[in-house]
Motif scaffolding. Structure first.
Motif, PDB file in Angstrom:
ATOM      1  N   ASP A 128       0.870  -1.179   0.000  1.00  0.00           N
ATOM      2  CA  ASP A 128       0.000   0.000   0.000  1.00  0.00           C
ATOM      3  C   ASP A 128       0.904   1.226   0.000  1.00  0.00           C
ATOM      4  O   ASP A 128       1.365   1.684   1.047  1.00  0.00           O
ATOM      5  CB  ASP A 128      -0.901  -0.023   1.228  1.00  0.00           C
ATOM      6  CG  ASP A 128      -1.774   1.236   1.325  1.00  0.00           C
ATOM      7  OD1 ASP A 128      -1.711   2.088   0.407  1.00  0.00           O
ATOM      8  OD2 ASP A 128      -2.500   1.378   2.325  1.00  0.00           O
ATOM      9  N   THR A 130       0.298   4.249  -0.593  1.00  0.00           N
ATOM     10  CA  THR A 130      -0.234   5.530  -0.141  1.00  0.00           C
ATOM     11  C   THR A 130       0.489   5.977   1.128  1.00  0.00           C
ATOM     12  O   THR A 130       0.480   7.164   1.460  1.00  0.00           O
ATOM     13  CB  THR A 130      -1.749   5.449   0.117  1.00  0.00           C
ATOM     14  OG1 THR A 130      -2.012   4.448   1.113  1.00  0.00           O
ATOM     15  CG2 THR A 130      -2.496   5.098  -1.161  1.00  0.00           C
ATOM     16  N   THR A 150       0.299   6.266 -10.010  1.00  0.00           N
ATOM     17  CA  THR A 150      -0.414   7.300  -9.260  1.00  0.00           C
ATOM     18  C   THR A 150      -0.935   8.386 -10.194  1.00  0.00           C
ATOM     19  O   THR A 150      -0.139   8.983 -10.926  1.00  0.00           O
ATOM     20  CB  THR A 150       0.479   7.894  -8.140  1.00  0.00           C
ATOM     21  OG1 THR A 150      -0.263   8.890  -7.419  1.00  0.00           O
ATOM     22  CG2 THR A 150       1.751   8.537  -8.679  1.00  0.00           C
ATOM     23  N   PRO A 151      -2.264   8.590 -10.242  1.00  0.00           N
ATOM     24  CA  PRO A 151      -3.317   7.884  -9.535  1.00  0.00           C
ATOM     25  C   PRO A 151      -3.396   6.417  -9.988  1.00  0.00           C
ATOM     26  O   PRO A 151      -3.064   6.098 -11.119  1.00  0.00           O
ATOM     27  CB  PRO A 151      -4.595   8.636  -9.925  1.00  0.00           C
ATOM     28  CG  PRO A 151      -4.138   9.969 -10.420  1.00  0.00           C
ATOM     29  CD  PRO A 151      -2.801   9.727 -11.029  1.00  0.00           C
ATOM     30  N   SER A 152      -3.864   5.585  -9.068  1.00  0.00           N
ATOM     31  CA  SER A 152      -3.884   4.151  -9.354  1.00  0.00           C
ATOM     32  C   SER A 152      -5.103   3.780 -10.196  1.00  0.00           C
ATOM     33  O   SER A 152      -6.137   4.449 -10.176  1.00  0.00           O
ATOM     34  CB  SER A 152      -3.898   3.365  -8.042  1.00  0.00           C
ATOM     35  OG  SER A 152      -5.141   3.541  -7.372  1.00  0.00           O
ATOM     36  N   SER A 157      -6.203   6.048  -6.051  1.00  0.00           N
ATOM     37  CA  SER A 157      -5.448   6.440  -4.860  1.00  0.00           C
ATOM     38  C   SER A 157      -4.122   7.048  -5.314  1.00  0.00           C
ATOM     39  O   SER A 157      -3.654   6.803  -6.432  1.00  0.00           O
ATOM     40  CB  SER A 157      -5.193   5.229  -3.961  1.00  0.00           C
ATOM     41  OG  SER A 157      -4.564   4.188  -4.694  1.00  0.00           O
ATOM     42  N   CYS A 159       0.067   8.240  -4.581  1.00  0.00           N
ATOM     43  CA  CYS A 159       1.326   8.025  -3.871  1.00  0.00           C
ATOM     44  C   CYS A 159       2.071   9.348  -3.836  1.00  0.00           C
ATOM     45  O   CYS A 159       2.077  10.085  -4.826  1.00  0.00           O
ATOM     46  CB  CYS A 159       2.185   6.981  -4.575  1.00  0.00           C
ATOM     47  SG  CYS A 159       1.371   5.403  -4.847  1.00  0.00           S
ATOM     48  N   LEU A 282     -14.933   8.043  -6.326  1.00  0.00           N
ATOM     49  CA  LEU A 282     -13.491   8.190  -6.167  1.00  0.00           C
ATOM     50  C   LEU A 282     -12.972   9.129  -7.254  1.00  0.00           C
ATOM     51  O   LEU A 282     -13.020   8.802  -8.444  1.00  0.00           O
ATOM     52  CB  LEU A 282     -12.791   6.828  -6.282  1.00  0.00           C
ATOM     53  CG  LEU A 282     -13.283   5.736  -5.324  1.00  0.00           C
ATOM     54  CD1 LEU A 282     -12.605   4.411  -5.649  1.00  0.00           C
ATOM     55  CD2 LEU A 282     -13.032   6.131  -3.874  1.00  0.00           C
ATOM     56  N   PRO A 284      -9.724  12.138  -7.151  1.00  0.00           N
ATOM     57  CA  PRO A 284      -8.803  12.900  -6.290  1.00  0.00           C
ATOM     58  C   PRO A 284      -9.023  14.404  -6.282  1.00  0.00           C
ATOM     59  O   PRO A 284      -8.592  15.076  -5.347  1.00  0.00           O
ATOM     60  CB  PRO A 284      -7.417  12.553  -6.864  1.00  0.00           C
ATOM     61  CG  PRO A 284      -7.593  11.247  -7.541  1.00  0.00           C
ATOM     62  CD  PRO A 284      -8.990  11.285  -8.105  1.00  0.00           C
ATOM     63  N   HIS A 289     -12.296  13.270  -1.504  1.00  0.00           N
ATOM     64  CA  HIS A 289     -11.262  12.241  -1.637  1.00  0.00           C
ATOM     65  C   HIS A 289     -10.280  12.352  -0.472  1.00  0.00           C
ATOM     66  O   HIS A 289      -9.831  13.450  -0.126  1.00  0.00           O
ATOM     67  CB  HIS A 289     -10.514  12.417  -2.969  1.00  0.00           C
ATOM     68  CG  HIS A 289      -9.649  11.246  -3.328  1.00  0.00           C
ATOM     69  ND1 HIS A 289      -8.394  11.059  -2.796  1.00  0.00           N
ATOM     70  CD2 HIS A 289      -9.858  10.211  -4.164  1.00  0.00           C
ATOM     71  CE1 HIS A 289      -7.863   9.957  -3.294  1.00  0.00           C
ATOM     72  NE2 HIS A 289      -8.732   9.421  -4.138  1.00  0.00           N
ATOM     73  N   GLN A 291      -7.238  11.906  -0.196  1.00  0.00           N
ATOM     74  CA  GLN A 291      -5.923  12.456  -0.539  1.00  0.00           C
ATOM     75  C   GLN A 291      -6.035  13.713  -1.395  1.00  0.00           C
ATOM     76  O   GLN A 291      -5.139  14.048  -2.173  1.00  0.00           O
ATOM     77  CB  GLN A 291      -5.101  11.396  -1.266  1.00  0.00           C
ATOM     78  CG  GLN A 291      -4.767  10.182  -0.404  1.00  0.00           C
ATOM     79  CD  GLN A 291      -4.151   9.079  -1.237  1.00  0.00           C
ATOM     80  OE1 GLN A 291      -4.795   8.491  -2.105  1.00  0.00           O
ATOM     81  NE2 GLN A 291      -2.883   8.806  -0.992  1.00  0.00           N
TER      82      GLN A 291
END
Length: 432
Positions: A128, A130, A150-152, A157, A159, A282, A284, A289, A291
């Motif tokens: 993970d 993140t 990133t984004p995944s 998500s 990083c 989801l 960002p 979100h 993150q």
């Protein structure tokens, strides 16, 4: 790359791509397609820069310089697909060496790491990412590559590239690569944040027209260039001249397309957040979100990738996708067309079922790439398709209620948010 080109704005770089008409025989503003597979030599043992199309060709060389310019990088290389670009990075490693990868990555990347690289003795630990500390804890004496997406894909998500670069670069024997496909160098700059290599599926936003399969990478390390160029040639994974011509054309509109993708994507994401048949969105660039602050710090904008959870399971989610009329039910992303898929049964189906569930790639997750259609048409398509799925979700109680009609009217009349929220709450209560 000359300082003359480096100082230009991104939009200008995208239009020019470092190309000057005087390099062609007829001073054409559009680079000609060099379709020849072989080139005449002056001497049996030497050539003028081009020998055979697999090794290099004029069209590829022009595009590679353009990619390097967009990323402000020293080198750019083009490959036959995004997967082949990633495979070239992995082939820098030797048997017995180790990769640390973010656990949520494109299914094709996972398959390559797990079933191809793993078969020849290159192991991978998935973490993970993140949390940068998880990357640090996973490093081994034989680790030679840290790979992040990133984004995944598909959970979007993030990083922290800069923090992970700081950890990785405490050692001189590890390469740090970032898959930047979802954002492109227009919205995210991995090399400037500390990555050694940025990798792309050009098939997606960079080309953006759903008509080319290609990969690319950019980097600055002089020692990597001959090794990666050797692999590009001798593994036979370079891109074709015609594909390079098409992508060169597409990059000229990249900033314009991405600005529209972002505007439409956010509008659609905000609509989905308020819909009673969607449990979670989801994206960002939405404040919801977890993150979002990292997204604002690390990126200058967002494209149009959205993932959302539908009330129900695979049956209801499948019914939703089959109802679409404007949105296409298809794999891939980043094109002018809106595309939707269910990752658990398509792009990420090869992940073990228990791992998919643990990570949140469940059967009610939809990945949506918002295209360049009128966003109101996309929203109407989503709304009608979601409401049509209600009949499955609630059996024979075909709840096309007055409340739902009010919701649609309110949306199309651009009602005030508080009014719309009241209607949505009434609809949610009616269907619970």
């Amino acid at each position: 790359m000359s300082e003359e080109w480096r100082k230009l704005g991104f939009d200008t770089k995208a239009v020019k791509l470092g190309y000057k008409p005087e390099v062609s025989n007829d001073y054409s503003l559009v680079p000609p397609i060099g379709l020849s597979t072989t080139f005449e030599q002056d001497d049996p043992s030497s050539h003028r820069g081009f020998l055979y199309v697999r090794q290099n060709n004029p069209s590829r060389q022009i595009l590679e310089k353009g990619f390097a310019l967009l990323e402000d990088a020293k080198y750019g290389l083009c490959f036959s697909s995004g997967t082949s670009a990633i495979s070239a990075v992995v082939q820098l490693l030797n048997t017995g060496e180790h990769i640390v990868s973010s656990e949520i990555i494109f299914g094709g990347t996972y398959r390559y790491f797990d079933r191809i690289a793993g078969r020849v003795g290159i192991s991978t630990t998935y973490v993970d990412a993140t949390d940068p500390k998880n990357v640090e804890r996973a490093l081994q004496d034989n680790t030679r590559l840290v790979f992040l997406e990133t984004p995944s894909n598909p959970l979007l998500s993030l990083c922290d590239i800069a923090k992970i670069a700081e950890i990785v670069h405490r050692r001189k024997d590890i390469l740090f690569a970032v898959d930047n496909t979802f954002l492109t160098p227009y919205f995210q700059r991995p090399l400037e944040l500390g990555a050694d290599i940025s990798v792309y599926s050009v098939t997606k936003y960079l080309n953006g027209h759903t008509d080319v399969c290609m990969g690319a990478m950019c980097f600055n390390d002089d020692s990597l260039y001959p090794r990666l160029r050797y692999l590009q040639n001798n593994a036979g994974i370079g891109s074709s001249p015609f594909d390079c011509y098409l992508v060169h054309r597409s990059l000229k509109t990249l900033p314009v397309r991405l600005r529209r993708h972002m505007k439409s994507g956010l509008k659609v994401a905000q609509f989905l957040e308020s819909h009673p048949l969607v449990t979670k969105v989801l994206c960002p660039w939405l404040p919801s979100h977890p993150q979002h602050e990292l997204a604002k710090r690390q990126t200058s904008g967002y494209t149009s990738m959205i993932s959302f959870y539908v009330k129900g399971g695979l049956q209801e989610t499948s019914a939703l996708l089959k109802k679409f009329r404007v949105i296409n039910m298809a794999g891939s992303l980043g094109g002018v067309e809106s595309l939707a898929e269910i990752p658990s049964v398509l792009s990420h189906a090869t992940y073990p079922a228990e791992e998919r569930v643990r990570m949140g790639i469940t059967d009610n997750l939809v990945r949506l790439s918002v295209g360049l259609e009128d966003p109101d048409d996309i929203i109407a398509d989503l709304d009608l398709s979601l409401r049509s799925a209600v009949s499955l979700l609630y059996g024979e109680r075909r709840i096309y209620s007055i409340t739902a009609c009010f919701c649609t009217v309110a949306l199309r009349a651009k009602a005030r948010p508080i009014t719309l929220k009241i209607f949505m709450l009434l609809f949610d209560n009616a269907t619970s």
